[in-house]
Write a protein that holds these residues in place. Sequence first.
Motif, PDB file in Angstrom:
ATOM      1  N   THR A  61      11.686  47.793  26.325  1.00  0.00           N
ATOM      2  CA  THR A  61      11.430  47.916  27.752  1.00  0.00           C
ATOM      3  C   THR A  61      10.309  48.926  27.960  1.00  0.00           C
ATOM      4  O   THR A  61      10.299  49.986  27.338  1.00  0.00           O
ATOM      5  N   VAL A  62       9.374  48.568  28.819  1.00  0.00           N
ATOM      6  CA  VAL A  62       8.258  49.459  29.131  1.00  0.00           C
ATOM      7  C   VAL A  62       8.361  49.851  30.601  1.00  0.00           C
ATOM      8  O   VAL A  62       8.536  48.987  31.464  1.00  0.00           O
ATOM      9  N   ALA A  63       8.289  51.157  30.856  1.00  0.00           N
ATOM     10  CA  ALA A  63       8.322  51.651  32.231  1.00  0.00           C
ATOM     11  C   ALA A  63       7.032  52.415  32.476  1.00  0.00           C
ATOM     12  O   ALA A  63       6.824  53.487  31.922  1.00  0.00           O
ATOM     13  N   VAL A  64       6.164  51.822  33.300  1.00  0.00           N
ATOM     14  CA  VAL A  64       4.887  52.447  33.630  1.00  0.00           C
ATOM     15  C   VAL A  64       5.009  53.036  35.021  1.00  0.00           C
ATOM     16  O   VAL A  64       5.157  52.306  36.004  1.00  0.00           O
ATOM     17  N   THR A  65       4.961  54.364  35.115  1.00  0.00           N
ATOM     18  CA  THR A  65       5.160  54.987  36.422  1.00  0.00           C
ATOM     19  C   THR A  65       3.824  55.291  37.081  1.00  0.00           C
ATOM     20  O   THR A  65       2.818  55.549  36.428  1.00  0.00           O
ATOM     21  N   GLY A  66       3.846  55.252  38.385  1.00  0.00           N
ATOM     22  CA  GLY A  66       2.658  55.491  39.198  1.00  0.00           C
ATOM     23  C   GLY A  66       3.082  55.359  40.649  1.00  0.00           C
ATOM     24  O   GLY A  66       4.239  55.627  40.984  1.00  0.00           O
ATOM     25  N   LYS A  67       2.159  54.945  41.499  1.00  0.00           N
ATOM     26  CA  LYS A  67       2.531  54.781  42.913  1.00  0.00           C
ATOM     27  C   LYS A  67       3.692  53.789  43.021  1.00  0.00           C
ATOM     28  O   LYS A  67       4.662  54.035  43.713  1.00  0.00           O
TER      29      LYS A  67
END
Lengths: 270, 270, 270
Positions: B166-172
Amino acid sequence: MPSKIAFSPSEKLQRVRDKAPLVHNITNYVVMNSTANALLAAGASPVMAHAPEEVADMVGLASALVLNIGTLSAPWIDAMLLAGRAANAKGIPVVLDPVGCGATPFRTETTERLLGELRIAVLRGNASEVLSCTGCSGRTKGVDSTVGSLDVVEAAREIARKLGCTVAVTGKVDVVTDGAQTLLVSNGHPMLSRVTGTGCAATAIVGAFCGAGDDPVSDAASALAFFGFAGERAATSAAGPGSFWVAMLDELSRVRPSDLAVGARIERAP
Amino acid sequence: MPSKIAFSPSEKLQRVRDKAPLVHNITNYVVMNSTANALLAAGASPVMAHAPEEVADMVGLASALVLNIGTLSAPWIDAMLLAGRAANAKGIPVVLDPVGCGATPFRTETTERLLGELRIAVLRGNASEVLSCTGCSGRTKGVDSTVGSLDVVEAAREIARKLGCTVAVTGKVDVVTDGAQTLLVSNGHPMLSRVTGTGCAATAIVGAFCGAGDDPVSDAASALAFFGFAGERAATSAAGPGSFWVAMLDELSRVRPSDLAVGARIERAP
Amino acid sequence: MPSKIAFSPSEKLQRVRDKAPLVHNITNYVVMNSTANALLAAGASPVMAHAPEEVADMVGLASALVLNIGTLSAPWIDAMLLAGRAANAKGIPVVLDPVGCGATPFRTETTERLLGELRIAVLRGNASEVLSCTGCSGRTKGVDSTVGSLDVVEAAREIARKLGCTVAVTGKVDVVTDGAQTLLVSNGHPMLSRVTGTGCAATAIVGAFCGAGDDPVSDAASALAFFGFAGERAATSAAGPGSFWVAMLDELSRVRPSDLAVGARIERAP
């Protein structure tokens, strides 16, 4: 039946404020900042140093040495032994916080080694940590206690006698004993367990009181009463653990000896 | 068109509160205190340990392992590999935060080595960190992202498939995907980028949710929604980054599952 | 007679906000979090990295390098030398904080080694630390100064000439000099000495101003005026050291260049 104490916690706090003892900490990464701030707020002077090249020199300037085995690694054990021997030779108190003792063999064995090779003035931990130090029962879940501290008055006395030092077992009621004299401290607040490193900070404050004082049992009990009382006052304005710790640092600097004369709840155990 | 989710973030928060999972962190010096406090505030139990002598034992007590490569050095990589193998053998989730990946070859290569030698449950980073993990484009400036995360939905899916995690890319907007299912989390507040270690704390909270749960995609998305929602509430009373972080710790402990049922903004990506 | 300055501290603050310089810190464990937060709040971008494998690469991304010898150990000295050489080669300013110099031979010798092997732009310490750097008189008690900084204007000038760098001696009045030009900064508040790491944070802010600027004497003086002024504002609402530091981080982000134009108190020394 519990009875009144023959010493003054407020005079001991005054002595910390007057002497501003330099407390040398070899402690864990998680709490270095919060420990230094707790010591400064209380009126002591903190220093953190762990290099083998300088720990003995730093002990030479200090009034107390605090060893804490959280985030432990082998080079830090060497530093603790070097510093501890220098402190023993100089005659300043060494306070040991066996963070997470019982959780892993590495921590348990390190605690036993430090207790075996150094003369410890005060051993401060929660019930499962202290019980684990000496191969008694009690299991540590991470760094939190799983044994109620009131169950352990007898165990604490026995451990104190066996180790020949003062043992301070913190919990809902703190037990401080050297095997002969036993004090019960009932200051504190549940919020203290919602912030990381409050136990470590309490241990450092014990170091400050021992560094400014001369009687580990009453010094340690006074330190824990002071710390717990500051926690009680901090909790009155806190909305959660973040604002609680901010208020805690404020109160460690604001509590006056006269406040502690009223607020300290220390009894002699029967 | 985005659509509704089939799981309950508030139930997942309740599970964290009920189980108080022990989260073992091997993380950077900058954020150890703030990460431990964030975990405690949220209802989990933190422990930090990195010595090769004890990491496997500590994993044995833990429900999740969080690896974070900030302030990295060679001995810590060894500790991460040891702990990670123990976690894989035990079957608990390993969450990886590739702080500053792409900024230096050392961090990029270490991230690739950890991804290659360990079974990672969730990889959580900003867009440039995650894109750098796999040799894609995107440049890291220090530890801050230089790529908008919404551009990376497709890239995240591809990376998740390639890495099998699982990939979690955080940002807005946070993108959480295992390549098949993709969730978009739009909780959060710009103040979170004005405080050091908020990304690291978010990763640790993902560790707590995964440790208490059993489905990395929905667990990670729920954790990020919870963390972002606490940030939204904290921002309402903050006068700047100092008071914001204090309020953040308060809110991580104050947000109830019922609050999250209303406040979480998670959608399935089209 | 003191006279007016020929530069604008508020323009220098504006430049920090505009450029958001990446400041690479090799600093002590106690202050890593508070230093990173102070830099972020002020508008700079912090990174902490100490591995020999990456320090030169990280310097390659940075606008300034800050070296701080608190919690020093041998491997960190190697990292400081590697990073310092890379910074000198690249031509970015290196700022040195000799925490506790004079307290132990290890710290004094390390300071002298760093000063000898690297081209330092600004040396920032309290009076006893700076005086100890060059074998002058002055004794360090732990990490606190025992010499009043105003006594040291002449000494600072002499040290600056001898070392060929800018020297910033902080105290009630800060003295910033390169031997030729000498500036006196009278911003600040006594509460700053009640929180750990405020000196270290001030040094990092000096790094940010130098990284965004081009004249170490006026950059360092402006940074110290900014930091001290934020402290003055923070003190107005603080109930103790805990709330003071929270307010300090808020004010580091809230002070505008126009505020500093009014609030900075910098004079040229006679």
